[in-house]
Structures are given as C-alpha cells and as structure tokens.
Design a protein around this motif. Structure first.
Motif, PDB file in Angstrom:
ATOM      1  N   ASN A  19       0.825  -1.204   0.000  1.00  0.00           N
ATOM      2  CA  ASN A  19       0.000   0.000   0.000  1.00  0.00           C
ATOM      3  C   ASN A  19       0.866   1.263   0.000  1.00  0.00           C
ATOM      4  N   THR A  20       2.027   1.206   0.646  1.00  0.00           N
ATOM      5  CA  THR A  20       2.941   2.356   0.665  1.00  0.00           C
ATOM      6  C   THR A  20       3.441   2.655  -0.738  1.00  0.00           C
ATOM      7  N   VAL A  21       3.825   1.624  -1.481  1.00  0.00           N
ATOM      8  CA  VAL A  21       4.304   1.793  -2.861  1.00  0.00           C
ATOM      9  C   VAL A  21       3.170   2.336  -3.737  1.00  0.00           C
ATOM     10  N   ILE A  22       1.971   1.828  -3.533  1.00  0.00           N
ATOM     11  CA  ILE A  22       0.808   2.293  -4.296  1.00  0.00           C
ATOM     12  C   ILE A  22       0.551   3.773  -4.002  1.00  0.00           C
ATOM     13  N   LYS A  23       0.583   4.166  -2.742  1.00  0.00           N
ATOM     14  CA  LYS A  23       0.359   5.565  -2.354  1.00  0.00           C
ATOM     15  C   LYS A  23       1.425   6.467  -2.975  1.00  0.00           C
ATOM     16  N   GLN A  24       2.684   6.018  -2.968  1.00  0.00           N
ATOM     17  CA  GLN A  24       3.766   6.799  -3.587  1.00  0.00           C
ATOM     18  C   GLN A  24       3.517   6.977  -5.080  1.00  0.00           C
ATOM     19  N   TYR A  25       3.086   5.913  -5.739  1.00  0.00           N
ATOM     20  CA  TYR A  25       2.783   5.979  -7.175  1.00  0.00           C
ATOM     21  C   TYR A  25       1.677   6.999  -7.428  1.00  0.00           C
ATOM     22  N   CYS A  26       0.612   6.927  -6.633  1.00  0.00           N
ATOM     23  CA  CYS A  26      -0.543   7.819  -6.838  1.00  0.00           C
ATOM     24  C   CYS A  26      -0.206   9.279  -6.569  1.00  0.00           C
ATOM     25  N   ASN A  27       0.837   9.535  -5.797  1.00  0.00           N
ATOM     26  CA  ASN A  27       1.285  10.904  -5.529  1.00  0.00           C
ATOM     27  C   ASN A  27       2.457  11.319  -6.407  1.00  0.00           C
ATOM     28  N   SER A  28       2.864  10.450  -7.339  1.00  0.00           N
ATOM     29  CA  SER A  28       4.062  10.727  -8.136  1.00  0.00           C
ATOM     30  C   SER A  28       3.832  11.814  -9.182  1.00  0.00           C
ATOM     31  N   TYR A  29       4.887  12.534  -9.466  1.00  0.00           N
ATOM     32  CA  TYR A  29       4.838  13.594 -10.475  1.00  0.00           C
ATOM     33  C   TYR A  29       4.472  13.019 -11.840  1.00  0.00           C
ATOM     34  N   SER A  30       5.055  11.882 -12.198  1.00  0.00           N
ATOM     35  CA  SER A  30       4.826  11.328 -13.540  1.00  0.00           C
ATOM     36  C   SER A  30       3.369  10.895 -13.740  1.00  0.00           C
ATOM     37  N   LEU A  31       2.718  10.341 -12.717  1.00  0.00           N
ATOM     38  CA  LEU A  31       1.296  10.006 -12.843  1.00  0.00           C
ATOM     39  C   LEU A  31       0.476  11.290 -12.922  1.00  0.00           C
ATOM     40  N   ASN A  32       0.759  12.247 -12.044  1.00  0.00           N
ATOM     41  CA  ASN A  32       0.009  13.506 -12.041  1.00  0.00           C
ATOM     42  C   ASN A  32       0.150  14.245 -13.370  1.00  0.00           C
ATOM     43  N   GLU A  33       1.315  14.173 -13.981  1.00  0.00           N
ATOM     44  CA  GLU A  33       1.533  14.806 -15.283  1.00  0.00           C
ATOM     45  C   GLU A  33       0.672  14.137 -16.360  1.00  0.00           C
ATOM     46  N   ALA A  34       0.633  12.799 -16.378  1.00  0.00           N
ATOM     47  CA  ALA A  34      -0.179  12.065 -17.360  1.00  0.00           C
ATOM     48  C   ALA A  34      -1.663  12.367 -17.149  1.00  0.00           C
ATOM     49  N   VAL A  35      -2.110  12.378 -15.897  1.00  0.00           N
ATOM     50  CA  VAL A  35      -3.512  12.674 -15.593  1.00  0.00           C
ATOM     51  C   VAL A  35      -3.852  14.097 -16.031  1.00  0.00           C
ATOM     52  N   SER A  36      -2.951  15.042 -15.804  1.00  0.00           N
ATOM     53  CA  SER A  36      -3.192  16.440 -16.206  1.00  0.00           C
ATOM     54  C   SER A  36      -3.354  16.579 -17.711  1.00  0.00           C
ATOM     55  N   LEU A  37      -2.503  15.900 -18.488  1.00  0.00           N
ATOM     56  CA  LEU A  37      -2.615  15.941 -19.953  1.00  0.00           C
ATOM     57  C   LEU A  37      -3.950  15.360 -20.410  1.00  0.00           C
ATOM     58  N   TRP A  38      -4.314  14.241 -19.824  1.00  0.00           N
ATOM     59  CA  TRP A  38      -5.575  13.563 -20.147  1.00  0.00           C
ATOM     60  C   TRP A  38      -6.775  14.421 -19.760  1.00  0.00           C
ATOM     61  N   LEU A  39      -6.722  14.998 -18.564  1.00  0.00           N
ATOM     62  CA  LEU A  39      -7.807  15.840 -18.070  1.00  0.00           C
ATOM     63  C   LEU A  39      -8.002  17.066 -18.968  1.00  0.00           C
ATOM     64  N   LYS A  40      -6.918  17.623 -19.455  1.00  0.00           N
ATOM     65  CA  LYS A  40      -6.997  18.766 -20.372  1.00  0.00           C
ATOM     66  C   LYS A  40      -7.778  18.374 -21.628  1.00  0.00           C
ATOM     67  N   GLU A  41      -7.486  17.198 -22.192  1.00  0.00           N
ATOM     68  CA  GLU A  41      -8.203  16.720 -23.388  1.00  0.00           C
ATOM     69  C   GLU A  41      -9.685  16.467 -23.087  1.00  0.00           C
ATOM     70  N   ILE A  42      -9.969  15.919 -21.917  1.00  0.00           N
ATOM     71  CA  ILE A  42     -11.362  15.665 -21.519  1.00  0.00           C
ATOM     72  C   ILE A  42     -12.124  16.980 -21.431  1.00  0.00           C
ATOM     73  N   LYS A  43     -11.528  17.979 -20.799  1.00  0.00           N
ATOM     74  CA  LYS A  43     -12.208  19.268 -20.623  1.00  0.00           C
ATOM     75  C   LYS A  43     -12.431  19.961 -21.961  1.00  0.00           C
ATOM     76  N   ILE A  44     -11.487  19.834 -22.888  1.00  0.00           N
ATOM     77  CA  ILE A  44     -11.681  20.402 -24.226  1.00  0.00           C
ATOM     78  C   ILE A  44     -12.880  19.747 -24.888  1.00  0.00           C
ATOM     79  N   ARG A  45     -12.960  18.435 -24.809  1.00  0.00           N
ATOM     80  CA  ARG A  45     -14.085  17.699 -25.409  1.00  0.00           C
ATOM     81  C   ARG A  45     -15.401  18.075 -24.734  1.00  0.00           C
ATOM     82  N   TYR A  46     -15.403  18.072 -23.409  1.00  0.00           N
ATOM     83  CA  TYR A  46     -16.600  18.389 -22.644  1.00  0.00           C
ATOM     84  C   TYR A  46     -17.086  19.809 -22.964  1.00  0.00           C
ATOM     85  N   ASN A  47     -16.178  20.782 -22.931  1.00  0.00           N
ATOM     86  CA  ASN A  47     -16.548  22.170 -23.193  1.00  0.00           C
ATOM     87  C   ASN A  47     -17.021  22.363 -24.634  1.00  0.00           C
ATOM     88  N   PHE A  48     -16.412  21.670 -25.581  1.00  0.00           N
ATOM     89  CA  PHE A  48     -16.836  21.769 -26.976  1.00  0.00           C
ATOM     90  C   PHE A  48     -18.267  21.242 -27.137  1.00  0.00           C
TER      91      PHE A  48
END
Length: 184
Positions: A149-178
């Motif tokens: 669970n500690t390794v999982i928590k570290q992964y979920c707080n990692s910069y690289s995951l947050n960066e991928a989620v941010s890129l994806w979220l940006k695309e979702i919001k563009i689609r949603y807003n359009f």
C-alpha cells in the motif's frame, strides 16, 4: 462531475482494490465521475451493447491494466513461421509476464472508436499488446507496482502520474466544453 469510463478487470487482491480506491480518489478530486461495467451489468449476450451505451455517454476513458493471468515461463506464438506478410510472426519466450483482461482491450477499442481521450496505466510486467501498445491513440502513464500500500500511495502521488492525468484531463475538458458549448 464529468463522466469518464473506467476500464479495469475486477480486482481480486487487496492491493488491486486499494490501488483502485486511490485512483478513484484522484478522479473524484479532478471532478470526474467513473462509470464502469460492474459484474451485475454483465450479460454474455448484451455486454457489448451495454458497454457501448455507457461509453458513448462518457468524455474520456481510463484503462487500468491489472494483471489477470500470470505466465511464469511460457512461449508466445510457439513454432511460429516467420513470414514478412504477417506482423510479428516470431516465437518469443515469456517470463514473469502478466496478461490483462480482454475487456480492457474491448472497452479501449470502443473508447477509441468514439474518439475519447484515453489514459492507460499498466501494472509492472504486463504484456504490451492490443490497446496497450504505444501510439497516438492514448496517453500512457507510468507502470505501477502492487508490492504494498505504501508503494501504491507513492505511485498515486508521483509527479509522472500527475503529469499524465493532467494531460488527459486537459483533453477531456476540451471535449466536454466543446460538446456543451462552453468556452473558457
């Protein structure tokens, strides 16, 4: 909340369940509501229709490729005859390899068909095939480990995951807003 389709095999270990809980927290904090095919929704004759209708109502897709089948030592394409007319027609040894559920590929293909922004995150040592292959069809997050669970928590707080989620979220919001004629 913006609906997204969450494609994942049913978790069968405590670590997979904990990982899924942590990812759902991230989704909720980002204003996303996860929709998924639950076991109660599964019908061998109507699953594809049900999935398709669910996915059509979503603005993005997250594929979590948990390992479902483990290959300690095996062979892919045993006794393959090399032929230039066929893609990757060679025998390969497989060791310490996980294979995810075919539903990740099926749901991913439906998401691709509906032109949804797709984020793919894979368990370590997963066999990369089908929808999991690299390409412009999806954003790939870093692979994850289910060691603790500690390794999982570290992964979920990692910069690289947050960066991928941010890129994806940006695309979702563009689609949603359009689709909803919102300009920000």
């Amino acid at each position: 909340m913006i609906p997204i389709f969450l494609s994942r095999p049913n978790p069968y270990t405590n670590e997979q369940s904990y990982f899924l809980e942590q990812i759902i927290i991230i989704l909720n904090e980002a204003g996303l509501q996860n929709i998924t095919l639950e076991a109660a929704d599964y019908n061998p004759y109507e699953s594809l229709s049900c999935m398709n209708e669910m996915i059509k109502k979503c603005y993005g897709m997250l594929i979590i490729a948990f390992g479902q089948y483990y290959i300690n030592s095996g062979i892919s394409k045993k006794d393959a005859i090399q032929d230039v007319h066929f893609f990757d027609s060679i025998e390969k040894k497989l060791t310490n390899t996980w294979v995810t559920s075919p539903f990740c590929h099926i749901e991913g293909a439906l998401g691709f068909h509906h032109k949804l922004p797709i984020l793919i995150i894979e368990q370590e040592h997963i066999k990369i095939e089908g929808i999991l292959k690299n390409g412009s069809h999806a954003i790939k997050g870093p692979q994850f480990s289910l060691k603790s669970n500690t390794v999982i928590k570290q992964y979920c707080n990692s910069y690289s995951l947050n960066e991928a989620v941010s890129l994806w979220l940006k695309e979702i919001k563009i689609r949603y807003n359009f689709i909803h004629n919102k300009i920000h």
